[in-house]
Design a protein around this motif. Structure first.
Motif, PDB file in Angstrom:
ATOM      1  N   PRO A 168      29.509  15.499  22.868  1.00 54.38           N
ATOM      2  CA  PRO A 168      28.632  14.739  23.752  1.00 54.38           C
ATOM      3  C   PRO A 168      27.218  15.298  23.609  1.00 54.38           C
ATOM      4  CG  PRO A 168      29.679  16.476  24.986  1.00 54.38           C
ATOM      5  CD  PRO A 168      30.160  16.610  23.548  1.00 54.38           C
ATOM      6  N   ASN A 224      21.682  16.580  32.062  1.00 55.55           N
ATOM      7  CA  ASN A 224      22.874  15.771  31.777  1.00 55.55           C
ATOM      8  C   ASN A 224      23.587  16.191  30.502  1.00 55.55           C
ATOM      9  OD1 ASN A 224      20.805  14.892  30.124  1.00 55.55           O
ATOM     10  ND2 ASN A 224      21.483  12.758  30.097  1.00 55.55           N
ATOM     11  N   LEU A 284      25.715  19.053  28.210  1.00 55.11           N
ATOM     12  CA  LEU A 284      26.698  20.112  28.448  1.00 55.11           C
ATOM     13  C   LEU A 284      26.154  21.443  27.946  1.00 55.11           C
ATOM     14  CD1 LEU A 284      29.666  20.569  29.395  1.00 55.11           C
ATOM     15  CD2 LEU A 284      30.361  20.148  27.019  1.00 55.11           C
ATOM     16  N   ASP A 292      29.700  26.347  27.139  1.00 51.69           N
ATOM     17  CA  ASP A 292      30.828  25.609  27.716  1.00 51.69           C
ATOM     18  C   ASP A 292      31.442  24.689  26.662  1.00 51.69           C
ATOM     19  OD1 ASP A 292      30.185  26.868  30.059  1.00 51.69           O
ATOM     20  OD2 ASP A 292      29.444  25.074  31.083  1.00 51.69           O
ATOM     21  N   PHE A 293      30.592  24.006  25.899  1.00 52.55           N
ATOM     22  CA  PHE A 293      31.092  23.117  24.855  1.00 52.55           C
ATOM     23  C   PHE A 293      31.872  23.898  23.803  1.00 52.55           C
ATOM     24  CE2 PHE A 293      30.417  21.346  20.585  1.00 52.55           C
ATOM     25  CZ  PHE A 293      31.136  20.167  20.714  1.00 52.55           C
ATOM     26  N   GLU A 337      35.238  25.168  24.992  1.00 53.72           N
ATOM     27  CA  GLU A 337      36.229  24.099  25.126  1.00 53.72           C
ATOM     28  C   GLU A 337      36.733  23.651  23.755  1.00 53.72           C
ATOM     29  OE1 GLU A 337      36.868  19.868  27.523  1.00 53.72           O
ATOM     30  OE2 GLU A 337      34.982  20.975  27.751  1.00 53.72           O
ATOM     31  N   GLU A 364      36.176  17.110  27.434  1.00 52.45           N
ATOM     32  CA  GLU A 364      36.298  16.128  28.520  1.00 52.45           C
ATOM     33  C   GLU A 364      35.040  15.284  28.679  1.00 52.45           C
ATOM     34  OE1 GLU A 364      38.820  15.098  30.460  1.00 52.45           O
ATOM     35  OE2 GLU A 364      40.081  16.319  29.135  1.00 52.45           O
ATOM     36  N   ARG A 365      33.871  15.901  28.528  1.00 50.90           N
ATOM     37  CA  ARG A 365      32.610  15.198  28.795  1.00 50.90           C
ATOM     38  C   ARG A 365      32.402  13.999  27.859  1.00 50.90           C
ATOM     39  NH1 ARG A 365      27.504  16.893  30.888  1.00 50.90           N
ATOM     40  NH2 ARG A 365      28.700  18.438  32.079  1.00 50.90           N
ATOM     41  N   VAL A 366      32.910  14.068  26.632  1.00 54.16           N
ATOM     42  CA  VAL A 366      32.635  13.002  25.667  1.00 54.16           C
ATOM     43  C   VAL A 366      33.584  11.814  25.828  1.00 54.16           C
ATOM     44  CG1 VAL A 366      34.139  13.616  23.701  1.00 54.16           C
ATOM     45  CG2 VAL A 366      31.845  12.687  23.289  1.00 54.16           C
TER      46      VAL A 366
END
Length: 254
Positions: A181, A196, A198, A202-203, A206, A223-225
């Motif tokens: 994302p 907005n 990430l 964190d990216f 994950e 999850e964000r994408v």
């Protein structure tokens, strides 16, 4: 992809997502070779972190050929290539002045990965277990108004990944598509502080957790994408296009 034992070449790993993944792969036991255009930066990162390092310009076909041959010669056990290098630039297609920018994006984001795969494909097929990691984007599924060629280049990478997975079926080579994302990197001006986007750590954390849980994953989706990746599947494509572009600071600019 075996994040604990593979020997991984990552062109475009001198900053951002590429460097974050290189550090995490090495920490888990992988042998990591980074690539980039700036020799001094490569030397500094190699000395600081113990990476292998090879100079490469993924927009230059000859540089790709030379660098790939160098990697294979120095690290013959290399069995994973992460096609990380890419650029994202705003354009206005209502004026013909967009053309030079569009061509530069295609050269880097489309032809770069194609040429890298061509340079490594025979070697990777000679390894008992190998991985090509492509890097697309959530914008392969939902377009951002200011970046049409970038969006299109990442849609190409997504469909290329799907197609290559079919062609390599039954061989020792798997194809894994990493789908980021918006992440806080220097890919676009102001993106490192974008609320907005990430956070990079964190990216990367994950991503590593996904690869650790499923080494044979077809797509690596944080999850964000998923909001973008599955918008059409959910029947929410038009709504998500509107939301994405309303939240972008360039979306209303002429």
């Amino acid at each position: 992809m075996d994040i604990t034992h593979d020997t991984v070449f990552i062109p475009g790993a001198t900053s951002g997502i590429g460097l974050a993944l290189a550090l995490r792969l090495q920490a888990r036991g992988a042998t990591v070779v980074i690539g980039g255009r700036r020799q001094e930066l490569l030397d500094s990162l190699a000395a600081q972190h113990g990476f292998g390092a090879v100079r490469i310009d993924t927009a230059d076909p000859e540089s790709i050929r030379e660098a790939s041959a160098n990697v294979i010669r120095r690290w013959p056990e290399v069995n994973a290539v992460v096609l990380m290098a890419g650029i994202m630039v705003t354009e206005d297609w209502r004026s013909p002045e967009f053309l030079a920018t569009a061509e530069r994006i295609v050269e880097t984001n489309v032809l770069g990965p194609i040429r890298l795969i061509a340079a490594f494909v025979e070697h990777l097929q000679s390894r008992p277990d190998a991985t090509i990691v492509t890097v697309s984007s959530g914008l392969a599924s939902v377009p951002l108004r200011p970046t049409p060629t970038y969006n299109g280049s990442k849609a190409f990478i997504h469909m290329l990944s799907e197609s290559l997975r079919l062609q390599f079926a039954g061989t020792s080579v798997r194809v894994t598509e990493l789908v980021p994302p918006a992440v806080r990197t220097a890919l676009m001006p102001g993106q490192e502080e974008a609320p907005n986007a990430l956070p990079l750590d964190d990216f990367a954390d994950e991503v590593m957790a996904i690869l650790e849980a499923d080494p044979e994953a077809h797509e690596v989706l944080v999850e964000r994408v998923k909001f973008l990746r599955f918008a059409e599947v959910r029947g929410e494509y038009d709504e998500v296009v509107q939301i994405l572009n309303a939240s972008d600071p360039h979306a209303a600019a002429d």
